[in-house]
Design an enzyme around this catalytic site. Sequence first.
Site, PDB file in Angstrom:
ATOM      1  N   ASP A   1       0.880  -1.172   0.000  1.00  0.00           N
ATOM      2  CA  ASP A   1       0.000   0.000   0.000  1.00  0.00           C
ATOM      3  C   ASP A   1       0.914   1.216   0.000  1.00  0.00           C
ATOM      4  OD1 ASP A   1      -1.604   2.179   0.609  1.00  0.00           O
ATOM      5  OD2 ASP A   1      -2.818   1.087   2.063  1.00  0.00           O
TER       6      ASP A   1
ATOM      7  N   SER B   1       0.523  11.377 -16.389  1.00  0.00           N
ATOM      8  CA  SER B   1      -0.637  11.685 -17.239  1.00  0.00           C
ATOM      9  C   SER B   1      -0.348  12.959 -18.014  1.00  0.00           C
ATOM     10  CB  SER B   1      -1.865  11.899 -16.350  1.00  0.00           C
ATOM     11  OG  SER B   1      -2.926  12.443 -17.105  1.00  0.00           O
TER      12      SER B   1
ATOM     13  N   LYS C   1       0.062  14.903 -10.672  1.00  0.00           N
ATOM     14  CA  LYS C   1       0.838  14.344 -11.785  1.00  0.00           C
ATOM     15  C   LYS C   1       1.922  15.319 -12.255  1.00  0.00           C
ATOM     16  CE  LYS C   1      -1.196  10.291 -12.145  1.00  0.00           C
ATOM     17  NZ  LYS C   1      -0.497   9.047 -11.791  1.00  0.00           N
TER      18      LYS C   1
HETATM   19  N1  LIG Z   1      -7.042   5.360 -17.036  1.00  0.00           N
HETATM   20  C1  LIG Z   1      -6.606   6.498 -17.571  1.00  0.00           C
HETATM   21  O1  LIG Z   1      -7.282   7.120 -18.436  1.00  0.00           O
HETATM   22  C2  LIG Z   1      -5.277   7.063 -17.163  1.00  0.00           C
HETATM   23  C3  LIG Z   1      -4.754   8.134 -17.892  1.00  0.00           C
HETATM   24  C4  LIG Z   1      -3.537   8.672 -17.528  1.00  0.00           C
HETATM   25  C5  LIG Z   1      -2.857   8.138 -16.452  1.00  0.00           C
HETATM   26  N2  LIG Z   1      -3.367   7.095 -15.751  1.00  0.00           N
HETATM   27  C6  LIG Z   1      -2.605   6.559 -14.616  1.00  0.00           C
HETATM   28  O2  LIG Z   1      -2.408   5.184 -14.782  1.00  0.00           O
HETATM   29  C7  LIG Z   1      -2.215   4.573 -13.487  1.00  0.00           C
HETATM   30  C8  LIG Z   1      -3.085   3.333 -13.387  1.00  0.00           C
HETATM   31  O3  LIG Z   1      -4.439   3.761 -13.406  1.00  0.00           O
HETATM   32  P1  LIG Z   1      -5.640   2.858 -13.982  1.00  0.00           P
HETATM   33  O4  LIG Z   1      -6.326   3.673 -14.998  1.00  0.00           O
HETATM   34  O5  LIG Z   1      -5.154   1.500 -14.320  1.00  0.00           O
HETATM   35  O6  LIG Z   1      -6.601   2.828 -12.697  1.00  0.00           O
HETATM   36  P2  LIG Z   1      -7.261   1.638 -11.879  1.00  0.00           P
HETATM   37  O7  LIG Z   1      -7.790   0.589 -12.775  1.00  0.00           O
HETATM   38  O8  LIG Z   1      -8.184   2.322 -10.926  1.00  0.00           O
HETATM   39  O9  LIG Z   1      -6.017   1.009 -11.090  1.00  0.00           O
HETATM   40  C9  LIG Z   1      -5.360   1.746 -10.105  1.00  0.00           C
HETATM   41  C10 LIG Z   1      -4.487   0.806  -9.316  1.00  0.00           C
HETATM   42  O10 LIG Z   1      -3.831   1.571  -8.270  1.00  0.00           O
HETATM   43  C11 LIG Z   1      -4.076   0.882  -7.059  1.00  0.00           C
HETATM   44  N3  LIG Z   1      -3.997   1.727  -5.873  1.00  0.00           N
HETATM   45  C12 LIG Z   1      -4.822   2.732  -5.495  1.00  0.00           C
HETATM   46  N4  LIG Z   1      -4.426   3.216  -4.301  1.00  0.00           N
HETATM   47  C13 LIG Z   1      -3.338   2.493  -3.932  1.00  0.00           C
HETATM   48  C14 LIG Z   1      -2.504   2.500  -2.809  1.00  0.00           C
HETATM   49  N5  LIG Z   1      -2.693   3.323  -1.768  1.00  0.00           N
HETATM   50  N6  LIG Z   1      -1.462   1.633  -2.770  1.00  0.00           N
HETATM   51  C15 LIG Z   1      -1.256   0.771  -3.785  1.00  0.00           C
HETATM   52  N7  LIG Z   1      -2.029   0.689  -4.864  1.00  0.00           N
HETATM   53  C16 LIG Z   1      -3.067   1.547  -4.927  1.00  0.00           C
HETATM   54  C17 LIG Z   1      -5.435   0.248  -7.206  1.00  0.00           C
HETATM   55  O11 LIG Z   1      -5.636  -0.743  -6.222  1.00  0.00           O
HETATM   56  P3  LIG Z   1      -7.132  -1.147  -5.713  1.00  0.00           P
HETATM   57  O12 LIG Z   1      -7.709  -2.061  -6.747  1.00  0.00           O
HETATM   58  O13 LIG Z   1      -6.890  -1.805  -4.402  1.00  0.00           O
HETATM   59  O14 LIG Z   1      -7.920   0.141  -5.602  1.00  0.00           O
HETATM   60  C18 LIG Z   1      -5.281  -0.302  -8.612  1.00  0.00           C
HETATM   61  O15 LIG Z   1      -4.532  -1.476  -8.592  1.00  0.00           O
HETATM   62  C19 LIG Z   1      -2.538   5.663 -12.457  1.00  0.00           C
HETATM   63  O16 LIG Z   1      -1.349   6.218 -11.963  1.00  0.00           O
HETATM   64  C20 LIG Z   1      -3.300   6.694 -13.274  1.00  0.00           C
HETATM   65  O17 LIG Z   1      -3.190   7.998 -12.730  1.00  0.00           O
HETATM   66  C21 LIG Z   1      -4.566   6.536 -16.081  1.00  0.00           C
END
Ligand SMILES: NC(=O)c1ccc[n+]([C@@H]2O[C@H](COP(=O)([O-])OP(=O)(O)OC[C@H]3O[C@@H](n4cnc5c(N)ncnc54)[C@H](OP(=O)(O)O)[C@@H]3O)[C@@H](O)[C@H]2O)c1
Length: 244
Positions: free
Chosen positions: A64, A144, A171
């Site tokens: 975490d 991002s 970010k």
């Molecule tokens: N999706 C987009 O459009 C997008 C665009 C640009 C950048 N990003 C970046 O890409 C990355 C991944 O995002 P995603 O879109 O794949 O989102 P996601 O499906 O919501 O996955 C986020 C992951 O981060 C984990 N997490 C949250 N809080 C945490 C903590 N305190 N300690 C450890 N893990 C934690 C979540 O775990 P839980 O399942 O336990 O909550 C999950 O495994 C992020 O950094 C996000 O900002 C995403």
Amino acid sequence: MASISKIVLITGANKGIGFEIAKQLASQYKGYHILMGSRVAARGEEAAEALKKEGLSVEALTIDVADDRSIEAAAQTVKSKFGHLDVLINNAGISLDSFTGQPSTRAIFEQTFAVNLFGAASTTEAFIPLLEKSTAARLVFVSSDLGSLSFLADPEGRHNSVPVPAYRCSKAAMNMLALTYAQRFRTQGWKVNIHNPGYTATDLNRHTGPGTVEDAAKGAVRLATLGEDGDTGTYSEKEGPLPW
Ligand SMILES: NC(=O)c1ccc[n+]([C@@H]2O[C@H](COP(=O)([O-])OP(=O)(O)OC[C@H]3O[C@@H](n4cnc5c(N)ncnc54)[C@H](OP(=O)(O)O)[C@@H]3O)[C@@H](O)[C@H]2O)c1
């Protein structure tokens, strides 16, 4: 385990883009063993089992990133099991601005920064002693384009109307954080780079993004596997470099 050549830790790998990065790295790079970071142990185990069933070299690691004791315990586990770390992908992230109805601006900023910035910084610091034992350390910060100052300073810039100030600030700050590591470890040959996955359908945005996790993971996989001649201190997406 005998043929392992690289140890990779991805935070937030139990779902979304992190899960897909784990899948692509393990399936495309022989000898890469992926530690699938998850803040909740059961979620990590379930995710790792799914990839093990496909014959991939992965295991769950509870971490975490908002909890220093959890980070420290994870670093101790990696130290005792493997003695080093080759690749750290700071992927765990949250976006609270639009969805949660938190009671205050301060709470939204504090919680967002606790994971997206303080989490990435604390995790990186905890694993530096293990990365220093790698012969070719690679760090990837999953940021991002919403963190780009240049885009938002331009009245016609990309995604200018997206109202997520805490997320944007976290970010932008993460980009600066990554640059401090790129600079700090430049002479040691580390490759420290920032990846924008693009607007992707995941739980983070309630699956509103048009992109796929398969595409979103590609840039992170490329940066995680850069050769000695690879760049460091870059901010990019799969189409190319991004403006800071
Ligand atoms: N999706 C987009 O459009 C997008 C665009 C640009 C950048 N990003 C970046 O890409 C990355 C991944 O995002 P995603 O879109 O794949 O989102 P996601 O499906 O919501 O996955 C986020 C992951 O981060 C984990 N997490 C949250 N809080 C945490 C903590 N305190 N300690 C450890 N893990 C934690 C979540 O775990 P839980 O399942 O336990 O909550 C999950 O495994 C992020 O950094 C996000 O900002 C995403």
